[in-house]
Design a protein around this motif. Sequence first.
Motif, PDB file in Angstrom:
ATOM      1  N   SER A 175       0.862  -1.172   0.000  1.00  0.00           N
ATOM      2  CA  SER A 175       0.000   0.000   0.000  1.00  0.00           C
ATOM      3  C   SER A 175       0.903   1.227   0.000  1.00  0.00           C
ATOM      4  O   SER A 175       1.939   1.245   0.659  1.00  0.00           O
ATOM      5  N   PHE A 176       0.516   2.255  -0.785  1.00  0.00           N
ATOM      6  CA  PHE A 176       1.290   3.496  -0.789  1.00  0.00           C
ATOM      7  C   PHE A 176       0.362   4.649  -1.148  1.00  0.00           C
ATOM      8  O   PHE A 176      -0.755   4.451  -1.632  1.00  0.00           O
ATOM      9  N   ARG A 177       0.846   5.857  -0.907  1.00  0.00           N
ATOM     10  CA  ARG A 177       0.068   7.063  -1.198  1.00  0.00           C
ATOM     11  C   ARG A 177       0.544   7.666  -2.507  1.00  0.00           C
ATOM     12  O   ARG A 177       1.725   7.964  -2.667  1.00  0.00           O
ATOM     13  N   ALA A 178      -0.381   7.865  -3.436  1.00  0.00           N
ATOM     14  CA  ALA A 178      -0.099   8.518  -4.711  1.00  0.00           C
ATOM     15  C   ALA A 178      -0.770   9.880  -4.717  1.00  0.00           C
ATOM     16  O   ALA A 178      -1.926  10.016  -4.292  1.00  0.00           O
ATOM     17  N   VAL A 179      -0.047  10.895  -5.192  1.00  0.00           N
ATOM     18  CA  VAL A 179      -0.565  12.266  -5.215  1.00  0.00           C
ATOM     19  C   VAL A 179      -0.614  12.747  -6.661  1.00  0.00           C
ATOM     20  O   VAL A 179       0.376  12.647  -7.399  1.00  0.00           O
ATOM     21  N   PHE A 180      -1.760  13.293  -7.066  1.00  0.00           N
ATOM     22  CA  PHE A 180      -1.976  13.803  -8.412  1.00  0.00           C
ATOM     23  C   PHE A 180      -2.275  15.296  -8.329  1.00  0.00           C
ATOM     24  O   PHE A 180      -3.107  15.720  -7.524  1.00  0.00           O
ATOM     25  N   SER A 181      -1.603  16.080  -9.163  1.00  0.00           N
ATOM     26  CA  SER A 181      -1.779  17.534  -9.102  1.00  0.00           C
ATOM     27  C   SER A 181      -1.565  18.140 -10.491  1.00  0.00           C
ATOM     28  O   SER A 181      -1.249  17.435 -11.455  1.00  0.00           O
ATOM     29  N   ASP A 182      -1.749  19.453 -10.572  1.00  0.00           N
ATOM     30  CA  ASP A 182      -1.474  20.216 -11.799  1.00  0.00           C
ATOM     31  C   ASP A 182      -2.223  19.644 -13.002  1.00  0.00           C
ATOM     32  O   ASP A 182      -1.699  19.597 -14.113  1.00  0.00           O
ATOM     33  N   MET A 183      -3.454  19.218 -12.769  1.00  0.00           N
ATOM     34  CA  MET A 183      -4.254  18.664 -13.849  1.00  0.00           C
ATOM     35  C   MET A 183      -4.825  19.770 -14.730  1.00  0.00           C
ATOM     36  O   MET A 183      -5.236  20.815 -14.239  1.00  0.00           O
ATOM     37  N   SER A 184      -4.845  19.521 -16.035  1.00  0.00           N
ATOM     38  CA  SER A 184      -5.411  20.499 -16.969  1.00  0.00           C
ATOM     39  C   SER A 184      -5.847  19.798 -18.235  1.00  0.00           C
ATOM     40  O   SER A 184      -5.343  18.732 -18.584  1.00  0.00           O
ATOM     41  N   ILE A 185      -6.806  20.409 -18.924  1.00  0.00           N
ATOM     42  CA  ILE A 185      -7.244  19.956 -20.238  1.00  0.00           C
ATOM     43  C   ILE A 185      -6.962  21.077 -21.225  1.00  0.00           C
ATOM     44  O   ILE A 185      -7.338  22.236 -21.000  1.00  0.00           O
ATOM     45  N   LEU A 186      -6.291  20.735 -22.314  1.00  0.00           N
ATOM     46  CA  LEU A 186      -5.867  21.704 -23.314  1.00  0.00           C
ATOM     47  C   LEU A 186      -6.392  21.301 -24.685  1.00  0.00           C
ATOM     48  O   LEU A 186      -6.847  20.174 -24.897  1.00  0.00           O
ATOM     49  N   ASP A 187      -6.308  22.240 -25.620  1.00  0.00           N
ATOM     50  CA  ASP A 187      -6.476  21.851 -27.011  1.00  0.00           C
ATOM     51  C   ASP A 187      -5.472  20.755 -27.319  1.00  0.00           C
ATOM     52  O   ASP A 187      -4.401  20.695 -26.705  1.00  0.00           O
ATOM     53  N   CYS A 188      -5.788  19.902 -28.261  1.00  0.00           N
ATOM     54  CA  CYS A 188      -4.937  18.747 -28.540  1.00  0.00           C
ATOM     55  C   CYS A 188      -3.511  19.176 -28.867  1.00  0.00           C
ATOM     56  O   CYS A 188      -3.265  19.905 -29.835  1.00  0.00           O
ATOM     57  N   GLN A 189      -2.559  18.730 -28.033  1.00  0.00           N
ATOM     58  CA  GLN A 189      -1.148  19.045 -28.233  1.00  0.00           C
ATOM     59  C   GLN A 189      -0.450  18.045 -29.158  1.00  0.00           C
ATOM     60  O   GLN A 189       0.704  18.235 -29.537  1.00  0.00           O
ATOM     61  N   TRP A 190      -1.147  16.994 -29.513  1.00  0.00           N
ATOM     62  CA  TRP A 190      -0.658  15.971 -30.436  1.00  0.00           C
ATOM     63  C   TRP A 190      -1.089  16.401 -31.836  1.00  0.00           C
ATOM     64  O   TRP A 190      -2.235  16.232 -32.227  1.00  0.00           O
ATOM     65  N   LYS A 191      -0.191  16.976 -32.556  1.00  0.00           N
ATOM     66  CA  LYS A 191      -0.524  17.617 -33.823  1.00  0.00           C
ATOM     67  C   LYS A 191      -0.824  16.589 -34.913  1.00  0.00           C
ATOM     68  O   LYS A 191      -0.347  15.464 -34.879  1.00  0.00           O
ATOM     69  N   ALA A 192      -1.609  17.015 -35.889  1.00  0.00           N
ATOM     70  CA  ALA A 192      -1.916  16.154 -37.027  1.00  0.00           C
ATOM     71  C   ALA A 192      -0.634  15.785 -37.764  1.00  0.00           C
ATOM     72  O   ALA A 192       0.309  16.582 -37.847  1.00  0.00           O
ATOM     73  N   HIS A 193      -0.600  14.588 -38.290  1.00  0.00           N
ATOM     74  CA  HIS A 193       0.578  14.099 -39.008  1.00  0.00           C
ATOM     75  C   HIS A 193       0.804  14.903 -40.285  1.00  0.00           C
ATOM     76  O   HIS A 193      -0.141  15.175 -41.033  1.00  0.00           O
ATOM     77  N   ASP A 194       2.046  15.309 -40.531  1.00  0.00           N
ATOM     78  CA  ASP A 194       2.339  16.136 -41.711  1.00  0.00           C
ATOM     79  C   ASP A 194       3.369  15.481 -42.629  1.00  0.00           C
ATOM     80  O   ASP A 194       4.018  16.126 -43.430  1.00  0.00           O
ATOM     81  N   GLY A 195       3.535  14.161 -42.511  1.00  0.00           N
ATOM     82  CA  GLY A 195       4.509  13.439 -43.333  1.00  0.00           C
ATOM     83  C   GLY A 195       3.841  12.679 -44.461  1.00  0.00           C
ATOM     84  O   GLY A 195       3.102  13.251 -45.255  1.00  0.00           O
ATOM     85  N   GLN A 196       4.091  11.381 -44.514  1.00  0.00           N
ATOM     86  CA  GLN A 196       3.533  10.537 -45.576  1.00  0.00           C
ATOM     87  C   GLN A 196       2.012  10.660 -45.611  1.00  0.00           C
ATOM     88  O   GLN A 196       1.334  10.598 -44.590  1.00  0.00           O
ATOM     89  N   GLN A 197       1.478  10.801 -46.797  1.00  0.00           N
ATOM     90  CA  GLN A 197       0.040  10.956 -46.974  1.00  0.00           C
ATOM     91  C   GLN A 197      -0.661   9.601 -46.849  1.00  0.00           C
ATOM     92  O   GLN A 197      -0.087   8.551 -47.144  1.00  0.00           O
ATOM     93  N   PRO A 198      -1.926   9.617 -46.425  1.00  0.00           N
ATOM     94  CA  PRO A 198      -2.686   8.350 -46.328  1.00  0.00           C
ATOM     95  C   PRO A 198      -2.798   7.674 -47.696  1.00  0.00           C
ATOM     96  O   PRO A 198      -2.748   8.339 -48.731  1.00  0.00           O
TER      97      PRO A 198
END
Length: 202
Positions: A175-198
Amino acid sequence: MDLTKFRWTREPESYKVGHDTVEIVTKPYTDLWQRTYYHFQNDNAPFFQMETEEKYFSFIVKTEFEESHHRFDQCGIVMYLDSENWLKGSIEYENDEYQHLGSVVTNNGYSDWATTVIDASVKSMWYRFSRREDDYCIECSTDGVTFSQMRICHMYSGKGKIRFGIYACSPEESSFRAVFSDMSILDCQWKAHDGQQPDQAC
């Protein structure tokens, strides 16, 4: 971050939800895993999640786990849809020398586990969970500024409404204590792929 939007799945016996932090004290023998290799099914870890139908976003959280001390103690981010469809990213304690920084993706009742070894002295980590429709990205950071990719994956049940958030568990007698902080929701930071086309067929 409005934590009143979050709900417990399997509420832990011991926890605190503050204005901008969450603490979970894990119970022994709590875990998440489905079938692959070990041939067992564990599905009793607690989650603190919110629902969304937003197709493009990023969720960031800082985890601190100074008290983790036993094999497989873990805490991190999670997207739990049901017992056979979920993903998680976390650090799992192994011993006094090293831990496993990794992620598990479970589709249709089978889990996989991708890891890298890190030093046991690491006791905090930031995670960034990003969604682009039914594809997902998990990243980690030691400072909350520069993130490194851990995993890109597809979730077969990951369309439409999902639930995502945080979790902590101790698969063995611990058993241990886990602490979660600094939570936020942002616009998607994972950008659309700009390499090889589908492919044209797509």
